[in-house]
Motif scaffolding. Sequence first.
Motif, PDB file in Angstrom:
ATOM      1  N   LEU A  59      14.531 -33.510   0.300  1.00 43.04           N
ATOM      2  CA  LEU A  59      13.551 -33.210   1.347  1.00 43.04           C
ATOM      3  C   LEU A  59      13.588 -31.735   1.745  1.00 43.04           C
ATOM      4  O   LEU A  59      12.545 -31.079   1.845  1.00 43.04           O
ATOM      5  CB  LEU A  59      13.796 -34.097   2.582  1.00 43.04           C
ATOM      6  CG  LEU A  59      12.759 -33.943   3.696  1.00 43.04           C
ATOM      7  CD1 LEU A  59      11.366 -34.319   3.189  1.00 43.04           C
ATOM      8  CD2 LEU A  59      13.125 -34.806   4.913  1.00 43.04           C
ATOM      9  N   GLU A  60      14.769 -31.189   1.942  1.00 44.13           N
ATOM     10  CA  GLU A  60      14.834 -29.773   2.334  1.00 44.13           C
ATOM     11  C   GLU A  60      14.416 -28.862   1.170  1.00 44.13           C
ATOM     12  O   GLU A  60      13.837 -27.803   1.378  1.00 44.13           O
ATOM     13  CB  GLU A  60      16.211 -29.384   2.905  1.00 44.13           C
ATOM     14  CG  GLU A  60      17.379 -29.711   2.047  1.00 44.13           C
ATOM     15  CD  GLU A  60      18.719 -29.233   2.640  1.00 44.13           C
ATOM     16  OE1 GLU A  60      19.748 -29.636   2.100  1.00 44.13           O
ATOM     17  OE2 GLU A  60      18.724 -28.447   3.608  1.00 44.13           O
ATOM     18  N   TYR A  61      14.672 -29.321  -0.048  1.00 39.87           N
ATOM     19  CA  TYR A  61      14.219 -28.548  -1.222  1.00 39.87           C
ATOM     20  C   TYR A  61      12.693 -28.454  -1.229  1.00 39.87           C
ATOM     21  O   TYR A  61      12.124 -27.388  -1.477  1.00 39.87           O
ATOM     22  CB  TYR A  61      14.726 -29.227  -2.490  1.00 39.87           C
ATOM     23  CG  TYR A  61      14.161 -28.658  -3.775  1.00 39.87           C
ATOM     24  CD1 TYR A  61      14.606 -27.434  -4.279  1.00 39.87           C
ATOM     25  CD2 TYR A  61      13.165 -29.336  -4.476  1.00 39.87           C
ATOM     26  CE1 TYR A  61      14.078 -26.915  -5.452  1.00 39.87           C
ATOM     27  CE2 TYR A  61      12.639 -28.827  -5.656  1.00 39.87           C
ATOM     28  CZ  TYR A  61      13.097 -27.619  -6.134  1.00 39.87           C
ATOM     29  OH  TYR A  61      12.569 -27.097  -7.296  1.00 39.87           O
ATOM     30  N   PHE A  65      10.971 -24.790   0.191  1.00 39.55           N
ATOM     31  CA  PHE A  65      10.930 -24.297  -1.185  1.00 39.55           C
ATOM     32  C   PHE A  65      10.948 -22.764  -1.240  1.00 39.55           C
ATOM     33  O   PHE A  65      11.609 -22.170  -2.095  1.00 39.55           O
ATOM     34  CB  PHE A  65       9.679 -24.851  -1.869  1.00 39.55           C
ATOM     35  CG  PHE A  65       9.586 -24.500  -3.317  1.00 39.55           C
ATOM     36  CD1 PHE A  65      10.298 -25.202  -4.275  1.00 39.55           C
ATOM     37  CD2 PHE A  65       8.788 -23.439  -3.740  1.00 39.55           C
ATOM     38  CE1 PHE A  65      10.217 -24.867  -5.620  1.00 39.55           C
ATOM     39  CE2 PHE A  65       8.712 -23.096  -5.086  1.00 39.55           C
ATOM     40  CZ  PHE A  65       9.419 -23.814  -6.020  1.00 39.55           C
ATOM     41  N   ASP A  66      10.225 -22.129  -0.313  1.00 39.99           N
ATOM     42  CA  ASP A  66      10.126 -20.662  -0.377  1.00 39.99           C
ATOM     43  C   ASP A  66      11.479 -19.985  -0.140  1.00 39.99           C
ATOM     44  O   ASP A  66      11.746 -18.911  -0.683  1.00 39.99           O
ATOM     45  CB  ASP A  66       9.103 -20.153   0.645  1.00 39.99           C
ATOM     46  CG  ASP A  66       7.699 -20.586   0.237  1.00 39.99           C
ATOM     47  OD1 ASP A  66       7.518 -20.936  -0.947  1.00 39.99           O
ATOM     48  OD2 ASP A  66       6.798 -20.610   1.104  1.00 39.99           O
ATOM     49  N   VAL A  67      12.317 -20.635   0.657  1.00 41.04           N
ATOM     50  CA  VAL A  67      13.654 -20.068   0.907  1.00 41.04           C
ATOM     51  C   VAL A  67      14.456 -20.083  -0.392  1.00 41.04           C
ATOM     52  O   VAL A  67      15.140 -19.120  -0.748  1.00 41.04           O
ATOM     53  CB  VAL A  67      14.390 -20.884   1.998  1.00 41.04           C
ATOM     54  CG1 VAL A  67      15.799 -20.344   2.212  1.00 41.04           C
ATOM     55  CG2 VAL A  67      13.591 -20.871   3.293  1.00 41.04           C
ATOM     56  N   ARG A 102      15.924 -16.737  -2.535  1.00 45.33           N
ATOM     57  CA  ARG A 102      17.324 -16.531  -2.948  1.00 45.33           C
ATOM     58  C   ARG A 102      17.425 -16.123  -4.412  1.00 45.33           C
ATOM     59  O   ARG A 102      18.354 -15.444  -4.815  1.00 45.33           O
ATOM     60  CB  ARG A 102      18.109 -17.837  -2.775  1.00 45.33           C
ATOM     61  CG  ARG A 102      18.463 -18.138  -1.349  1.00 45.33           C
ATOM     62  CD  ARG A 102      19.320 -19.380  -1.332  1.00 45.33           C
ATOM     63  NE  ARG A 102      19.349 -19.951   0.007  1.00 45.33           N
ATOM     64  CZ  ARG A 102      19.705 -21.190   0.269  1.00 45.33           C
ATOM     65  NH1 ARG A 102      20.056 -21.999  -0.699  1.00 45.33           N
ATOM     66  NH2 ARG A 102      19.711 -21.632   1.506  1.00 45.33           N
ATOM     67  N   LYS A 103      16.481 -16.592  -5.214  1.00 49.55           N
ATOM     68  CA  LYS A 103      16.547 -16.306  -6.652  1.00 49.55           C
ATOM     69  C   LYS A 103      16.335 -14.813  -6.957  1.00 49.55           C
ATOM     70  O   LYS A 103      16.576 -14.363  -8.077  1.00 49.55           O
ATOM     71  CB  LYS A 103      15.521 -17.155  -7.410  1.00 49.55           C
ATOM     72  CG  LYS A 103      15.890 -18.638  -7.477  1.00 49.55           C
ATOM     73  CD  LYS A 103      16.726 -18.895  -8.701  1.00 49.55           C
ATOM     74  CE  LYS A 103      17.130 -20.315  -9.020  1.00 49.55           C
ATOM     75  NZ  LYS A 103      16.661 -21.434  -8.317  1.00 49.55           N
TER      76      LYS A 103
END
Length: 382
Positions: free
Chosen positions: A350-352, A356-358, A362-363
């Motif tokens: 769910l948090e993924y 998603f933008d977070v 990070r990438k």
Amino acid sequence: VRLVHDMRRAGKAPEEIESFFRDKYFADGEKYKLAVRTADNQAPVLALNTPRSYSLYISIPFCPSRCSYCSFVSRTTAESGSLIEPYVQALCRELAEISALARRNRLRLETVYIGGGTPTAVSAAQLRTLMQAVRDNFDVPAVREYTVEAGRPDCTTPEKLAVIKEYGATRISINPQTLSDEVLAAIGRRHTAQDVLDCFAQARRLGHGNINMDLIAGLPLDTPARFAQTLQGVLALAPENITVHTLTLKRASNLVIEHAPNAYGDVARMLDSCALLGENGYEPYYLYRQKGTLQNLENTGYTRPGYAGLYNVFIMEEVHTILSAGAGGSTKLVGPDGHIRRIFNHKYPLEYIERFDVVQARKQGVDDFYAKYADLDPETAR
Ligand code: SF4
């Protein structure tokens, strides 16, 4: 195994390595031989690696039910089924981003691994969508190995096995853990040993020519005699790989949470029956030990000649970068100088999906990491 590699690289003679194992680590002769044979079998796989190599890991954190020993973040399809569709969509977006990232940094894709959880817990249509996204974003025919875990027969249908084959996977994993129905019931698996055999036969019929089977030594209610029977049953199928794990008691598992009685049997005696693997032409090719394994024993992957699972060697020996997609994914960046940095995705589906933008921000760390190596090795990306 790493010590063997390191000492060989440093020019140590076999006798020096053996006495180091015996005198410094008190390793018994059999364990020493296991480490050396594993290192020998890894050598040709490690030779495939280049400074710009990477592998892609795709996480499907859903399962048909929860095994009692599991501590993974996986959700059951019954409790989180509605998340699967948006999860697959987010995963497809992340694959496009990873592909761009790899190209920018001139990385070469060596292996793809779709794991979990249980990737075949999603529908055949969702699996098709995901594997189409892999095909759209990466040069699938050029990768050396493409594994999809079809771990559990209670959700692996002939249709899903056909999709996996159609989209270019070269290796699958069908994981009985045990071929005792009593033990399967005790660990919360809702399938029988016969279901595993049927799934294996279907996979062969559909042309899957490289199949791994995972077993666990030390499961509740298992015994050395039963474990040997399981091993013989799996050997009769002649899979290309057999991976023998030792049960690990993890804090987040139901086994530990529910304080299940300690009925784990004599695990060391169970592992003794792995001699059968050698007698049947299997060789160890990777091994590792986790914290909390029963009797401090190891997990060992065995292979028939020519079928060593490349991804397993690459990740265990930390020789190249693993770019990970999906919830619970951990991207491990490995520089040509051995420097390692990790970037974590959100843990839960769910948090993924919702943040998603977070994850993607990070990438950016991948670009930063490889910027240091911009002048090294001008290999082009695949
Ligand atoms: S199949 Fe694997 S990931 Fe899923 S619940 Fe069982 S042990 Fe956990």
